[in-house]
Design an enzyme around this catalytic site. Structure first.
Site, mmCIF file in Angstrom:
data_model
loop_
_atom_site.group_PDB
_atom_site.id
_atom_site.type_symbol
_atom_site.label_atom_id
_atom_site.label_comp_id
_atom_site.label_asym_id
_atom_site.label_seq_id
_atom_site.Cartn_x
_atom_site.Cartn_y
_atom_site.Cartn_z
ATOM 1 N N GLU A 166 0.828 -1.216 0.000
ATOM 2 C CA GLU A 166 0.000 0.000 0.000
ATOM 3 C C GLU A 166 0.858 1.260 0.000
ATOM 4 O OE1 GLU A 166 -3.718 0.025 0.410
ATOM 5 O OE2 GLU A 166 -3.587 -2.046 -0.254
ATOM 6 N N HIS A 178 -4.459 1.393 7.522
ATOM 7 C CA HIS A 178 -3.054 1.671 7.179
ATOM 8 C C HIS A 178 -2.372 2.186 8.435
ATOM 9 C CE1 HIS A 178 -4.374 2.632 2.795
ATOM 10 N NE2 HIS A 178 -3.753 1.473 2.793
ATOM 11 N N CYS A 209 -3.117 11.133 3.766
ATOM 12 C CA CYS A 209 -3.400 10.212 2.643
ATOM 13 C C CYS A 209 -3.246 10.935 1.322
ATOM 14 C CB CYS A 209 -4.834 9.708 2.683
ATOM 15 S SG CYS A 209 -5.277 8.823 4.147
HETATM 16 O O1 SUG Z 1 -7.879 2.834 0.112
HETATM 17 N N1 SUG Z 1 -10.704 4.911 0.282
HETATM 18 C C1 SUG Z 1 -9.261 4.775 0.341
HETATM 19 C C2 SUG Z 1 -8.681 5.696 1.392
HETATM 20 C C3 SUG Z 1 -7.178 5.687 1.353
HETATM 21 C C4 SUG Z 1 -6.568 6.423 2.478
HETATM 22 N N2 SUG Z 1 -5.166 6.359 2.389
HETATM 23 C C5 SUG Z 1 -4.297 6.337 3.418
HETATM 24 N N3 SUG Z 1 -4.679 6.084 4.631
HETATM 25 N N4 SUG Z 1 -3.068 6.482 3.143
HETATM 26 C C6 SUG Z 1 -8.880 3.329 0.649
HETATM 27 O O2 SUG Z 1 -9.582 2.689 1.444
HETATM 28 C C7 SUG Z 1 -12.903 4.550 -0.683
HETATM 29 C C8 SUG Z 1 -13.545 4.646 -2.055
HETATM 30 C C9 SUG Z 1 -15.037 4.489 -2.000
HETATM 31 O O3 SUG Z 1 -15.570 3.834 -1.099
HETATM 32 O O4 SUG Z 1 -15.718 5.044 -2.903
HETATM 33 C C10 SUG Z 1 -11.387 4.406 -0.749
HETATM 34 O O5 SUG Z 1 -10.862 3.827 -1.685
#
Ligand code: SUG
Length: 445
Positions: free
Chosen positions: A174, A250, A368
């Site tokens: 990730e 994460h 993020c």
């Molecule tokens: O991968 N949300 C992302 C959020 C990422 C956050 N990144 C970090 N913490 N670095 C994920 O879960 C949700 C999309 C949706 O539900 O439409 C989403 O992909």
């Protein structure tokens, strides 16, 4: 020689929506199917970028990806012209269709892992796009992420690009969301901390039971090998499986580090003492470990407010600001804690709040939204200059958003054939603004 830590923030794409795609990410699931505002989302992101630029930091921009992903839908057997592919997928496989429309590349902390030249044996900056295998909608990102990164960091004298790890959960990676670099100064060799959620090849080791551990030990190890780090400049620690099961998908949802500071929650890690001792010994300098106890901020509050998905930025030597989402300000306990934090005598001396609610509703906070790249002045001079935020680029990108983005988007709107055209028109123009070349599949046909 001067050194910088540049934040490359993801520009939110025109299809930003809430589809509830990320099991294990509480915000994504709880906001599923609500109406989004792609325009407001992109502008909130741009406002944060501008504010950091105005604080004197070097700020970069990372372009979004092409969505709906017609190519993924074709690979899955949907046929006809682009509009038929869209219509058939939306009608016959709506969940798959929505996944192929996600603007999730905005969370650029997941775009790649980056090791600065001061840490690598060959003295180059190394990039590996994350494969993001755990979520189908995110697994569509790495090829284009790689192409965009190569268009930004093109000079092979300074930059080394690796292919993403094999697309398999055993090597679930990730990116920088589980990778933190500690150093005394950005230009000095640092220590890179890789935090993983589970061992993929050893089921006897602890692992979460409710929600997935997206990052594996084996993936983290492979990145350290690819980036040619030496044994004395990286450390592996395991995330506490119990917090993954509470929605900490994460490590950057429960800990954040910068230079000699580690700001983290009491329940973040397994074997914390051993890991921190190794980190400090390898750094060769004492660090500030700022632990937030559960009695002061619960894991639930940390997940709701994203207290740890904050950015720690150095404004002058020994003086850091914490860039927090307004959700932290709105929570009484967290706000009180942050007020106390900035007067504790640690390098974290001020707090600035930013409204990134459009992203937060999908579980993406300030941290993020950015990919950190430490660069020296020669390397910075070799970066495509059109991806570095200036007053002019800020203005241009705002105009571009005004011209192409919708004020509102529901998941039902995703099947609208004009959204595909709007999105491609916008991205085509963006590649010209940012001098990226033909990075998108629709430009390469
Ligand atoms: O991968 N949300 C992302 C959020 C990422 C956050 N990144 C970090 N913490 N670095 C994920 O879960 C949700 C999309 C949706 O539900 O439409 C989403 O992909």
């Amino acid at each position: 020689m001067q050194h910088f830590e540049v934040n490359f923030d993801g520009l939110v794409g025109p299809t930003h929506n809430y589809a509830g795609l990320s099991f294990g990410n509480v915000a994504s699931l709880s906001n599923a199917k609500s109406t989004s505002s792609p325009k407001a989302a992109a502008k909130q992101g741009l406002a944060k970028m501008k504010a950091l630029q105005e604080m004197g930091l070097v700020q970069g921009v990372l372009a979004p990806q092409e969505r709906p992903d017609i190519y993924a839908l074709r690979r899955l057997g949907f046929k006809g012209d682009d509009h038929q592919v869209l219509a058939n997928a939306a009608k016959h496989a709506p969940a798959i269709f929505r996944a192929c429309c996600s603007a999730s590349s905005m969370w650029t902390a997941n775009a790649a892992t980056v090791s600065p030249s001061a840490d690598t044996r060959d003295g180059k900056v190394h990039f590996t796009p994350a494969n993001l295998t755990n979520k189908f909608h995110r697994s569509l990102e790495p090829e284009t992420s790689g192409r965009i990164l190569q268009a930004m960091f093109a000079n092979p004298r300074y930059f080394e690009h690796h292919r993403h790890l094999p697309d398999n959960e055993h090597f679930g990676d990730e990116g920088a969301a589980n990778h933190t670099r500690f150093c005394t100064d950005y230009g000095f060799a640092g220590v890179e901390l890789f935090v993983y959620g589970r061992h993929a090849f050893d089921s006897s080791k602890p692992a979460p039971t409710r929600y997935p551990a997206r990052q594996t030990y084996e993936a983290s190890e492979a990145i350290a090998r690819l980036h040619d780090l030496s044994a004395d400049n990286h450390v592996f620690m395991q995330q506490n499986p119990a917090v993954i099961d509470q929605g900490v998908f994460h490590n950057d949802v429960i800990a954040v580090g910068n230079q000699n500071v580690m700001f983290y929650h009491e329940e973040a890690f397994l074997n914390e003492a051993a890991g921190f001792a190794e980190l400090e010994a390898k750094l060769g300098q004492p660090m500030h470990f700022i632990k937030v106890p559960t009695s002061v901020v619960s894991v639930e509050d940390a997940v709701k407010t994203y207290l740890f998905n904050t950015q720690l930025v150095t404004l002058k030597p020994g003086h850091m600001a914490i860039i927090a989402p307004t959700e932290c300000e709105e929570n009484e306990r967290v706000r009180a804690y942050l007020q106390e934090l900035v007067s504790m005598g640690t390098p974290i001396q001020e707090v600035r709040y930013f409204d990134v609610k459009q992203s937060m509703r999908n579980g993406g906070g300030p941290a993020c939204l950015r990919l950190r790249v430490a660069l020296n002045d020669q390397e910075l001079a070799a970066v495509n200059p059109h991806v570095i935020l200036t007053d002019e680029l800020f203005k241009r990108l705002n105009q571009w958003v005004d011209k192409h983005y919708r004020d509102e988007l529901s998941t039902d709107d995703l099947a609208d054939p004009s959204l595909l055209i709007e999105s491609r028109t916008a991205l085509d123009e963006l590649t010209q603004i940012m001098h990226l070349g033909s990075v998108y599949p629709f430009q390469r046909d």
